[in-house]
Design an enzyme around this catalytic site. Structure first.
Site, PDB file in Angstrom:
ATOM      1  N   GLU A  91       0.804  -1.242   0.000  1.00 32.90           N
ATOM      2  CA  GLU A  91       0.000   0.000   0.000  1.00 32.90           C
ATOM      3  C   GLU A  91       0.836   1.291   0.000  1.00 32.90           C
ATOM      4  OE1 GLU A  91      -2.430  -0.613   3.498  1.00 32.90           O
ATOM      5  OE2 GLU A  91      -3.858  -1.793   2.379  1.00 32.90           O
ATOM      6  N   GLU A 121      -5.080  -8.604  -0.070  1.00 31.56           N
ATOM      7  CA  GLU A 121      -5.652  -8.522   1.279  1.00 31.56           C
ATOM      8  C   GLU A 121      -7.144  -8.304   1.145  1.00 31.56           C
ATOM      9  OE1 GLU A 121      -3.977  -5.739   4.118  1.00 31.56           O
ATOM     10  OE2 GLU A 121      -1.974  -6.082   3.297  1.00 31.56           O
TER      11      GLU A 121
HETATM   12  C1  BG6 Z   1      -3.760  -3.003   5.487  1.00 34.64           C
HETATM   13  C2  BG6 Z   1      -2.362  -3.460   5.872  1.00 34.64           C
HETATM   14  O1  BG6 Z   1      -3.737  -1.645   5.359  1.00 34.64           O
HETATM   15  O2  BG6 Z   1      -4.766  -3.235   6.413  1.00 34.64           O
HETATM   16  C3  BG6 Z   1      -2.334  -4.668   6.798  1.00 34.64           C
HETATM   17  O3  BG6 Z   1      -1.624  -3.741   4.716  1.00 34.64           O
HETATM   18  C4  BG6 Z   1      -3.365  -4.468   7.882  1.00 34.64           C
HETATM   19  O4  BG6 Z   1      -1.035  -4.839   7.264  1.00 34.64           O
HETATM   20  C5  BG6 Z   1      -4.727  -4.383   7.246  1.00 34.64           C
HETATM   21  O5  BG6 Z   1      -3.329  -5.432   8.873  1.00 34.64           O
HETATM   22  C6  BG6 Z   1      -5.882  -4.278   8.226  1.00 34.64           C
HETATM   23  O6  BG6 Z   1      -5.685  -3.164   9.050  1.00 34.64           O
HETATM   24  P1  BG6 Z   1      -5.714  -3.263  10.631  1.00 34.64           P
HETATM   25  O7  BG6 Z   1      -5.334  -1.937  11.101  1.00 34.64           O
HETATM   26  O8  BG6 Z   1      -7.097  -3.649  10.972  1.00 34.64           O
HETATM   27  O9  BG6 Z   1      -4.725  -4.318  10.976  1.00 34.64           O
END
Ligand code: BG6
Length: 462
Positions: A173, A364
């Site tokens: 990201e 993701e």
């Molecule tokens: C993304 C990241 O922005 O969101 C991850 O690449 C992250 O590393 C994921 O875990 C979810 O965000 P959070 O803050 O709920 O862990």
């Protein structure tokens, strides 16, 4: 009929899982210095003290449990696994004279196990895991010195692992540098012109990405290199033109970055926007040539939620990955207030594929939720529903002719939340017995969602 094959898998990141911050000569990363408090992503912290618990220093001890975890990954039946290398495990200070052999050997063992298990690694070089010493010594990514330090790190990784790893993501990201700059090594707190500092950092990452592509190809022609943005469709709150314009403005940061990755140059609109905001990017002619020549083979994105844009400043705000927009009255939210929008993932894929006509990866996508262990089991039907509904839309997008190279859900294991440092915000298919204070047995328990995804993956292989 055009239909491209997609690899199905799961994802984790080194910083949120590995732990072992004092093991194997690893140096501190920025994450290791962030205590579990709300403002952790918005502050620069000193070196860790002995009395505070730092969740990322422990992660979920993947550093110790990787054999057991990869065994579970095999049982799950994934075709690919997205993971990252910790820069500070390879170069403890970011730019040491020699790489740390113990760190290199750790990933050797992981890639061997994956390849032996028939699992294709998709490896991110920089995922929220930035050597703290480098950040202290040379400001942050806004300093061009970082391009050289990163390039040396990337070169070591390509040289060592290209016999087993062929799919690389240079950065997680990239647009995070604009929203959570201190977390990804952008020294915005010491800058007088914050917006300029963030965009200079982004530009330097884009140059580093281009240099890495050049190196990866020279080292092994089989290497395919992509980079990642966080992308969310942005819906205007109403058909009022002001709302539509606002949606376009919100979308533009991610697309400005993706344009450079894919087209090799900033759009005229982006350049004008910089000028009007007094952003004077240090960008040499040599860099511009490099950007135009070294473009990504695929574009990777995360997708968690869609965003609603409103020109009405008083509209109720929503949360979300990186930023949230305003609340969407037609959709529900996660326990952390992130909008749940399965159709949004298909819209995201359509928008990106329409604009870039380049293979995509969703690296993701998942639900952060509180899980309860009942009689040693985790009945996470809410996560199954989230995944089922999103994956159904992904399948429809593939049917529509979108070239989705890989889908890796977030996350394989429960891990430390990037934004809050919490363990209780769980994304995993596999439960890890660890709480927000670092207490627990670290026992791994596959959840009901593990079994559901396992069945789905089996069908994809037929
Ligand atoms: C993304 C990241 O922005 O969101 C991850 O690449 C992250 O590393 C994921 O875990 C979810 O965000 P959070 O803050 O709920 O862990």
């Amino acid at each position: 009929m055009i239909k491209y094959p997609c690899m199905w898998g799961a994802a984790i990141s080194a910083g949120q899982c590995e732990g072992g911050s004092h093991k194997g000569n690893k140096g501190y990363s920025i994450g290791d210095t962030q205590p579990n408090e709300r403002e952790r992503c918005f502050k620069r912290y000193p070196l860790p003290d002995e009395h505070t618990y730092y969740a990322m220093q422990k992660g979920v001890e993947f550093y110790e449990y990787y054999e057991e975890d990869i065994q579970l990954l095999k049982e799950l039946g994934v075709q690919c696994f997205r993971m990252s290398i910790a820069w500070s495990r390879i170069f403890p200070h970011g730019d040491d004279e020699e790489p740390n052999e113990e760190g290199l050997a750790f990933y050797d063992r992981i890639f061997d196990l994956l390849v032996q298990g028939g699992i294709e690694p998709i490896v991110t070089l920089s995922h929220l895991e930035i050597p703290y010493a480098l950040f202290e010594k040379y400001d942050g990514w806004e300093n061009k010195h970082w391009i050289d330090a990163y390039t040396r790190y990337a070169k070591i990784c390509f040289s060592r692992y290209s016999d087993r790893v062929h799919l690389w993501i240079t950065f997680n990201e990239i647009n995070m540098a604009l929203y959570l700059p201190l977390s990804v090594g952008v020294g915005v707190d010491r800058s007088e012109h914050k917006e300029e500092c963030c965009w200079q950092a982004v530009h330097n990452m884009l140059v580093a990405n281009a240099k890495a592509i050049q190196l990866a190809k020279a080292i092994n022609a089989r290497n395919e290199v992509g980079a990642m943005i966080a992308y969310s469709p942005v819906y205007p709150m109403t058909c009022q033109p002001e709302d539509v314009l606002k949606a376009d403005e919100i979308r533009s940061n991610a697309l400005t970055i993706a344009d450079v990755l894919v087209h090799g140059a900033y759009s005229d609109i982006a350049l004008n926007r910089f000028e009007k905001a007094g952003i004077d990017l240090k960008m040499s002619e040599e860099e511009q040539i490099l950007l135009s020549k070294q473009r990504v083979d695929f574009l990777a994105t995360s997708y968690y939620n869609s965003i609603v844009a409103s020109s009405d400043d008083a509209a109720a705000k929503a949360s979300g990955n990186l930023f949230g927009g305003v609340k969407n009255p037609y959709l529900t939210e996660s326990e952390w207030g992130w909008t749940i929008d399965p159709l949004g993932i298909r819209i995201c894929l359509k928008e990106l594929y329409d604009r870039y006509n380049l293979p995509l990866m969703i690296v993701e996508n998942g639900l952060g939720a509180i899980d309860e262990v009942i009689d040693g089991q985790i009945h996470d039907e809410y996560r199954i529903a989230y995944l089922r509904e999103h994956i159904n839309e992904v399948l429809k997008a593939i049917d529509e002719g979108i070239n989705l190279k890989a889908y890796t859900m977030w996350s394989f294991l429960d891990l430390v939340s990037a934004s809050s440092g919490e363990m209780k915000k769980r994304y995993g298919l596999v439960y890890v017995d660890l709480d927000d204070e670092g207490k627990g047995t670290l026992k791994r328990i596959p959840k009901d969602s593990f079994k559901w995804y396992q069945k789905f993956l089996k069908k994809q292989r037929i």
